[in-house]
Design an enzyme around this catalytic site. Structure first.
Site, PDB file in Angstrom:
ATOM      1  N   GLU A 133      48.580  39.800  40.962  1.00 23.92           N
ATOM      2  CA  GLU A 133      47.550  38.805  40.638  1.00 23.92           C
ATOM      3  C   GLU A 133      46.044  39.535  40.003  1.00 23.92           C
ATOM      4  O   GLU A 133      45.986  40.432  40.581  1.00 23.92           O
ATOM      5  CB  GLU A 133      47.272  37.701  41.404  1.00 23.92           C
ATOM      6  N   CYS A 137      38.322  34.636  40.733  1.00 26.91           N
ATOM      7  CA  CYS A 137      39.910  35.079  39.694  1.00 26.91           C
ATOM      8  C   CYS A 137      39.693  33.771  39.060  1.00 26.91           C
ATOM      9  O   CYS A 137      40.039  32.840  38.152  1.00 26.91           O
ATOM     10  CB  CYS A 137      40.572  34.656  39.984  1.00 26.91           C
TER      11      CYS A 137
END
Length: 499
Positions: free
Chosen positions: A247, A281
């Site tokens: 990720e 994020c």
């Protein structure tokens, strides 16, 4: 000798074999923890190998009991843990509390649902060969390596750690060098619940320690961090064909349709762009707003953003180097024709960054193309949904997104090239334990959370068991022409016509 007094706030250094973390607002030392050598990392993985067999052997019920006890221990110490997150990571205490709340909720869900998702079950066989019964189960990999980030030092690693443990694996965890004490806190708490074997271990250090973990022989590695580091992790793991879950951040967009609730959309945009000082994020960094409601939305967003208090609601930037990136993005946006309605060239002030709203920023600007990871948002006027979707998708990233619309929310959400979308909210997909979390493109691949997150940490094991004689017998050199003829008749009957 380097002293913390000579370091910028939030700096992390190695001194005399110890990793020193500091408060990003004050520069005060928070913790000193031993740095692991490559040999230390290997030893931890070797210990985990033996521990994994014991942990898997406990079975679903006992692992569930232990994980829920770990969850309860953290909840009972939640104020202490939140204060540590505040001191070492910088985020406001109430945001730290919310991070722990969501994290333990995910851990509990993983513990309670692991058996249902991963346990042995019968699955449908085939009408063509009904003599075989089909069985499926997910077996633990063994040892999972986890490399965690600093921006959500418990929430993000828990998406891998808790799910890997629930699936029956042992874990070796390397936290960010900027937030090592937080990781040490909950690893120590787990050891109180599981004292028998080192099922969950922690290794501290900088990138070299992470590289050593990649090459240590773990059975799978889960990484969260920058795209550049993610590529290095993949390359290191590729040497031994170690599977990875990656990720790598995002450049999340918000679409505000003509029929949106503008008050709710502006509040969500202000929060989505500025919670955790924009260091998320899945924080909202871009907004595309229908031209008919653009002026009203911008006015509401500006008013809401101006109400935010730096130092109380918006904490410091955790990693010192990130401040330079934020400043560069703001400067580039303004020099390329953009305007700052809140904030501006002087937004970066020491350890803090003032929330910044930018308009009229070209799509080619770094503030639009690159991940900023700070409390900024660009707002762009669009002619309609088609243009909004096209611009939102025009990025290498594809992690999260948000849509505000009373009638079109779900339809727009399905068109966005992201792993997750919140409709009439922001960030909500991350707090629901049933939903998988992850992205596409430069945001990475693989999923944490939900049933998909549990399956990431179990190998699919397929078993076909004979239950009847084979008529006709096909999987043999002794098959007869009559059997092949019968098989052809059956397959034509089953699959010869489109229906």
């Amino acid at each position: 000798m380097t002293t913390t007094a000579s370091l910028p706030p939030g700096a992390s250094v190695v001194e005399d074999g110890e990793l020193i973390s500091t408060n990003p607002a004050t520069g005060d030392e928070v913790a000193r923890l031993p740095v692991a050598s490559a040999a230390d990392v290997q030893a931890a993985v070797d210990r985990a190998r033996a521990a994994s067999a014991w942990w898997a052997g406990l079975g679903w019920r006992e692992r569930r009991r232990r994980l829920l006890a770990w969850r309860s221990l953290l909840v009972n110490r939640i104020e202490e843990l939140a204060e540590l997150i505040h001191r070492e990571g910088g985020k406001p205490v109430d945001e730290a509390l919310l991070e722990v709340v969501v994290s333990v909720d995910h851990a509990a869900w993983a513990a309670k649902h692991a058996r249902k998702v991963l346990g042995p079950r019968r699955v449908r066989g085939s009408l063509l060969q009904p003599e075989y019964a089909a069985h499926l189960e997910y077996q633990p990999y063994g040892v999972i390596g986890v490399i965690g980030p600093w921006n959500f030092p418990i929430f993000t690693p828990f998406g891998s750690i808790a799910y890997a443990l629930a699936a029956g694996n042992a874990v070796v965890f390397k936290p960010s060098e900027y937030t090592p004490a937080i990781g040490q806190f909950y690893v120590d708490a787990f050891a109180q619940i599981v004292p028998e074997h080192p099922v969950l271990q922690i290794v501290h250090g900088t990138g070299e320690v992470g590289a050593a973990l990649c090459r240590s022989g773990v059975d799978k590695l889960a990484f969260t961090g920058s795209g550049r580091t993610g590529a290095k992790v993949m390359a290191a793991c590729a040497e031994s064909l170690t599977p990875v879950l990656i990720e790598c951040g995002g450049k999340d967009a918000l679409i505000v349709a003509e029929d949106a609730d503008l008050d709710a959309a502006a509040e969500a945009a202000a929060w989505g762009a500025n919670f955790n000082a924009g260091q998320a994020c899945v924080g909202i960094e871009r907004a595309y707003v229908h031209e008919r409601v653009y002026d009203a939305f911008v006015a509401k967003l500006v008013a809401r953003t101006e109400q935010l208090t730096v130092g109380e609601q918006v904490g410091p930037i955790t990693m010192p180097g990130q401040r330079d990136i934020i400043a560069r993005h703001i400067e580039d946006a303004l020099s390329s024709g953009g305007r700052a309605l809140v904030g501006g060239p002087d937004s970066v002030r020491g350890a803090y960054v003032k929330p910044t709203v930018l308009v009229d920023v070209p799509e080619s600007s770094a503030a639009v193309r690159e991940e900023t990871f700070g409390p900024t948002i660009t707002v762009t006027k669009v002619a309609g949904v088609e243009e909004a979707v096209a611009l939102a998708n025009d990025t290498e990233y594809g992690l999260g997104s948000a849509v505000f619309s009373k009638r079109q929310g779900m339809a727009i959400a399905r068109r966005l090239r992201t792993g997750m979308t919140a409709v009439n909210s922001a960030f909500s997909f991350a707090v629901l334990p049933t939903l998988p979390f992850g992205g596409v493109g430069a945001s990475g691949f693989g999923r944490i959370h939900g049933a998909d997150g549990l399956r990431e940490f179990g190998r699919a094991k397929a078993i076909a068991r004979r239950r009847l004689p084979s008529i006709p017998a096909l999987l043999t050199f002794d098959r007869k022409p009559s059997g092949v003829k019968l098989a052809l008749s059956i397959v034509k009957l089953l699959h010869g016509r489109s229906r």
